[in-house]
Design an enzyme around this catalytic site. Structure first.
Site, PDB file in Angstrom:
ATOM      1  N   ARG A 106      17.822 -14.077 -27.248  1.00 15.42           N
ATOM      2  CA  ARG A 106      17.287 -14.133 -28.560  1.00 15.42           C
ATOM      3  C   ARG A 106      17.790 -15.902 -28.955  1.00 15.42           C
ATOM      4  O   ARG A 106      16.907 -16.544 -29.211  1.00 15.42           O
ATOM      5  CB  ARG A 106      17.674 -13.148 -29.534  1.00 15.42           C
ATOM      6  N   ASP A 107      19.302 -15.785 -29.086  1.00 15.78           N
ATOM      7  CA  ASP A 107      19.787 -17.244 -29.631  1.00 15.78           C
ATOM      8  C   ASP A 107      19.251 -18.257 -28.365  1.00 15.78           C
ATOM      9  O   ASP A 107      19.106 -19.271 -28.667  1.00 15.78           O
ATOM     10  CB  ASP A 107      21.048 -17.038 -29.855  1.00 15.78           C
ATOM     11  N   HIS A 166      29.264 -21.057 -31.212  1.00 13.97           N
ATOM     12  CA  HIS A 166      28.593 -21.978 -30.260  1.00 13.97           C
ATOM     13  C   HIS A 166      29.499 -23.255 -29.530  1.00 13.97           C
ATOM     14  O   HIS A 166      30.501 -23.277 -30.364  1.00 13.97           O
ATOM     15  CB  HIS A 166      27.498 -22.954 -31.117  1.00 13.97           C
ATOM     16  N   HIS A 225      31.033 -15.244 -33.317  1.00 10.72           N
ATOM     17  CA  HIS A 225      29.772 -15.713 -32.698  1.00 10.72           C
ATOM     18  C   HIS A 225      29.873 -17.440 -32.654  1.00 10.72           C
ATOM     19  O   HIS A 225      29.572 -18.155 -33.526  1.00 10.72           O
ATOM     20  CB  HIS A 225      28.227 -15.495 -33.473  1.00 10.72           C
ATOM     21  N   ASN A 236      25.600 -21.261 -26.987  1.00 11.37           N
ATOM     22  CA  ASN A 236      26.666 -20.380 -27.437  1.00 11.37           C
ATOM     23  C   ASN A 236      27.812 -20.417 -26.362  1.00 11.37           C
ATOM     24  O   ASN A 236      27.493 -20.627 -25.357  1.00 11.37           O
ATOM     25  CB  ASN A 236      26.075 -18.810 -27.513  1.00 11.37           C
ATOM     26  N   CYS A 240      20.607 -23.510 -32.233  1.00 15.65           N
ATOM     27  CA  CYS A 240      19.353 -22.983 -33.653  1.00 15.65           C
ATOM     28  C   CYS A 240      18.443 -23.994 -33.844  1.00 15.65           C
ATOM     29  O   CYS A 240      18.941 -25.255 -34.069  1.00 15.65           O
ATOM     30  CB  CYS A 240      20.441 -22.575 -34.837  1.00 15.65           C
TER      31      CYS A 240
HETATM   32  P1  HMG Z   1       8.576 -18.289 -46.005  1.00 13.12           P
HETATM   33  O1  HMG Z   1       7.568 -19.339 -45.676  1.00 13.12           O
HETATM   34  O2  HMG Z   1       9.481 -18.343 -47.227  1.00 13.12           O
HETATM   35  O3  HMG Z   1       7.814 -16.749 -46.007  1.00 13.12           O
HETATM   36  O4  HMG Z   1       9.798 -18.081 -44.861  1.00 13.12           O
HETATM   37  P2  HMG Z   1       7.219 -16.095 -47.018  1.00 13.12           P
HETATM   38  O5  HMG Z   1       7.902 -14.815 -47.486  1.00 13.12           O
HETATM   39  O6  HMG Z   1       7.004 -16.995 -48.356  1.00 13.12           O
HETATM   40  O7  HMG Z   1       5.831 -15.748 -46.714  1.00 13.12           O
HETATM   41  C1  HMG Z   1       4.937 -16.572 -46.033  1.00 13.12           C
HETATM   42  C2  HMG Z   1       3.815 -16.037 -45.175  1.00 13.12           C
HETATM   43  O8  HMG Z   1       4.594 -15.788 -43.942  1.00 13.12           O
HETATM   44  C3  HMG Z   1       3.375 -14.405 -45.556  1.00 13.12           C
HETATM   45  O9  HMG Z   1       1.931 -14.612 -45.049  1.00 13.12           O
HETATM   46  C4  HMG Z   1       3.975 -13.771 -44.826  1.00 13.12           C
HETATM   47  O10 HMG Z   1       3.422 -12.477 -44.646  1.00 13.12           O
HETATM   48  C5  HMG Z   1       4.508 -14.291 -43.549  1.00 13.12           C
HETATM   49  P3  HMG Z   1       0.622 -15.000 -45.789  1.00 13.12           P
HETATM   50  O11 HMG Z   1       0.666 -13.764 -46.941  1.00 13.12           O
HETATM   51  O12 HMG Z   1       0.858 -16.243 -46.174  1.00 13.12           O
HETATM   52  O13 HMG Z   1      -0.529 -14.665 -44.865  1.00 13.12           O
HETATM   53  N1  HMG Z   1       5.759 -13.833 -43.132  1.00 13.12           N
HETATM   54  C6  HMG Z   1       6.078 -13.339 -41.787  1.00 13.12           C
HETATM   55  N2  HMG Z   1       5.100 -13.012 -40.883  1.00 13.12           N
HETATM   56  C7  HMG Z   1       5.664 -12.332 -39.801  1.00 13.12           C
HETATM   57  N3  HMG Z   1       6.865 -12.108 -39.679  1.00 13.12           N
HETATM   58  C8  HMG Z   1       7.971 -12.192 -40.612  1.00 13.12           C
HETATM   59  C9  HMG Z   1       7.313 -12.849 -41.985  1.00 13.12           C
HETATM   60  N4  HMG Z   1       7.822 -13.215 -42.986  1.00 13.12           N
HETATM   61  C10 HMG Z   1       6.768 -13.627 -43.670  1.00 13.12           C
HETATM   62  N5  HMG Z   1       8.833 -11.648 -40.710  1.00 13.12           N
HETATM   63  C11 HMG Z   1      11.156 -16.491 -43.422  1.00 13.12           C
HETATM   64  C12 HMG Z   1      10.763 -17.347 -44.813  1.00 13.12           C
HETATM   65  C13 HMG Z   1      12.599 -15.891 -43.840  1.00 13.12           C
HETATM   66  C14 HMG Z   1       9.980 -15.619 -42.848  1.00 13.12           C
HETATM   67  C15 HMG Z   1      11.211 -17.859 -42.784  1.00 13.12           C
HETATM   68  O14 HMG Z   1      12.225 -18.677 -43.079  1.00 13.12           O
HETATM   69  C16 HMG Z   1      11.699 -17.631 -41.183  1.00 13.12           C
HETATM   70  O15 HMG Z   1      11.255 -16.753 -40.397  1.00 13.12           O
HETATM   71  N6  HMG Z   1      12.799 -17.878 -40.923  1.00 13.12           N
HETATM   72  C17 HMG Z   1      13.598 -17.618 -39.765  1.00 13.12           C
HETATM   73  C18 HMG Z   1      14.405 -18.691 -38.988  1.00 13.12           C
HETATM   74  C19 HMG Z   1      15.115 -18.240 -37.714  1.00 13.12           C
HETATM   75  O16 HMG Z   1      14.905 -17.263 -36.944  1.00 13.12           O
HETATM   76  N7  HMG Z   1      16.134 -19.214 -37.339  1.00 13.12           N
HETATM   77  C20 HMG Z   1      17.047 -18.763 -36.202  1.00 13.12           C
HETATM   78  C21 HMG Z   1      17.701 -17.459 -36.389  1.00 13.12           C
HETATM   79  S1  HMG Z   1      19.266 -17.653 -37.149  1.00 13.12           S
HETATM   80  C22 HMG Z   1      20.401 -18.101 -36.109  1.00 13.12           C
HETATM   81  O17 HMG Z   1      19.881 -18.505 -34.926  1.00 13.12           O
HETATM   82  C23 HMG Z   1      21.680 -18.260 -36.233  1.00 13.12           C
HETATM   83  C24 HMG Z   1      22.709 -16.969 -35.659  1.00 13.12           C
HETATM   84  O18 HMG Z   1      22.627 -17.307 -34.259  1.00 13.12           O
HETATM   85  C25 HMG Z   1      24.226 -17.124 -35.974  1.00 13.12           C
HETATM   86  C26 HMG Z   1      24.904 -18.673 -35.967  1.00 13.12           C
HETATM   87  O19 HMG Z   1      24.706 -19.051 -34.722  1.00 13.12           O
HETATM   88  O20 HMG Z   1      25.307 -18.947 -36.956  1.00 13.12           O
HETATM   89  C27 HMG Z   1      21.881 -15.823 -36.073  1.00 13.12           C
HETATM   90 MG    MG Z   2      23.649 -18.539 -33.086  1.00 15.45          MG
END
Ligand code: HMG
Ligand code: MG
Length: 311
Positions: free
Chosen positions: A31-32, A222, A220, A262, A253
């Protein structure tokens, strides 16, 4: 070549009581690691990766994310991946879920364990989730309520716990407030994320010490500044016994440019093995898996242990 064959020095005196006897490794490579690749890795390769990680003895394999496919195209194949996944007995396959749409997708795919991911800072909440700090909780609340009602386990991540590339220092109290809210919501465990890899051991102690239930924390790190292993050992001495890491040091990320990979699982396992702490992983099989994945990605693994064992 095995750790013993290359002369890994192991302890001859008993473990001091402040280190855990056993560490649970939460493997985030699929995933990450893969979310940050420029190229999109074929599903078949991801499935082989997960299978080989299970063969190497890892029992928690964070498999993918049900996030918006436009935000993270590298994981847009989450449904296909889970449909093709051979779930091994004794192996847990948690996935990231940010919102109710993501939960719907995860439930349809038969997932039993999800992780929501919060930010300790306003800037990263906006960049990673398109929400303010408060709005992120409004988004998570119904996800956790429904997930628990469906019998799922829910982990909570907190990003930017030790520094934020837009806001600079992050007060430990800010991390505690976010962590308490996630625990109150029903998360069984909180993983403290050093998203951009700036933490150092003193700060790690400060952040961990402010939590009442240290046994519910994971870390966690990096490895941007090469401190991930030092920070992890500090966390273990503070009472943490779950560590997130990624095979071969894959990772980063997409919404935090200065995030590199990581802590490499091999680097962690090498240290644990030498310290006599149980981990359950076959280091040689793991290092071979990471060397194979590095070939698929067309560049060497950044893990020093992978390089030493397979170079
Ligand atoms: P948004 O644009 O605000 O979404 O994104 P929305 O709620 O306004 O919805 C807009 C459209 O997207 C809608 O469709 C929803 O249905 C669709 P429409 O009605 O316009 O046709 N939609 C989705 N479709 C599929 N799957 C979904 C989904 N959600 C909405 N889940 C959102 C908000 C949270 C979705 C967006 O910001 C997002 O996907 N963010 C994820 C970013 C991400 O994955 N980052 C990496 C992971 S975090 C990380 O790596 C850190 C970690 O490792 C820890 C660390 O290292 O610190 C965990
Ligand atoms: Mg991470």
């Amino acid at each position: 070549m095995g750790a013993r064959e290359v002369g890994l020095p192991t302890r001859s005196v008993p473990l001091e009581s402040f280190y855990p006897q056993r560490v649970t490794i939460w493997e985030v490579g699929a995933r990450d690691g893969l979310q940050n690749e420029k190229s999109i890795v074929p599903v078949a390769t991801k499935l082989e990766f997960l299978g080989r990680l299970a063969d190497a003895g890892l029992t928690t394999l964070e498999a993918t994310s049900f996030v918006h496919p436009k935000w993270v195209p590298q994981l847009a194949d989450a449904e296909e991946l889970l449909a093709g996944l051979e779930r091994r007995p004794g192996v847990d396959y948690p996935v990231l879920v940010p919102n109710e749409r993501g939960l719907d997708r995860a439930l349809a795919a038969g997932v039993g364990h999800i992780a929501i991911f919060a930010s300790a800072t306003e800037s990263f909440a906006k960049r990673n989730l398109n929400r303010t700090l408060d709005e992120q909780f409004e988004m998570f609340e119904p996800v956790v309520t429904r997930a628990l009602a469906e019998g799922l386990r829910v982990r909570g991540y907190i990003s930017m716990c030790f520094g934020d590339q837009w806001e600079g220092d992050v007060e430990p109290e800010q991390v505690h407030r976010v962590g308490e809210r996630l625990l109150d919501m029903g998360c069984w465990q909180i993983s403290l994320g050093d998203t951009i890899g700036v933490a150092t051991p003193g700060l790690v102690e400060d952040v961990i010490a402010g939590f009442d239930e240290i046994d519910r924390l994971a870390v966690h790190f990096h490895d941007t500044y090469g401190q991930a292993l030092a920070n992890t050992l500090t966390a273990l001495r503070c009472g943490v016994s779950t560590v997130d890491s990624s095979a071969g040091g894959l990772g980063g990320c997409p919404y935090a440019e200065s995030a590199t990979g990581n802590l490499a699982t091999e680097d962690l396992v090498w240290a644990l093995e030498g310290m006599g702490i149980e981990h359950g992983v076959d280091l040689d099989a793991l290092a071979r898996t990471s060397a194979w994945m590095a070939e698929q990605l067309g560049r060497p693994s950044p893990s020093r242990v992978v390089q030493a064992l397979t170079g």
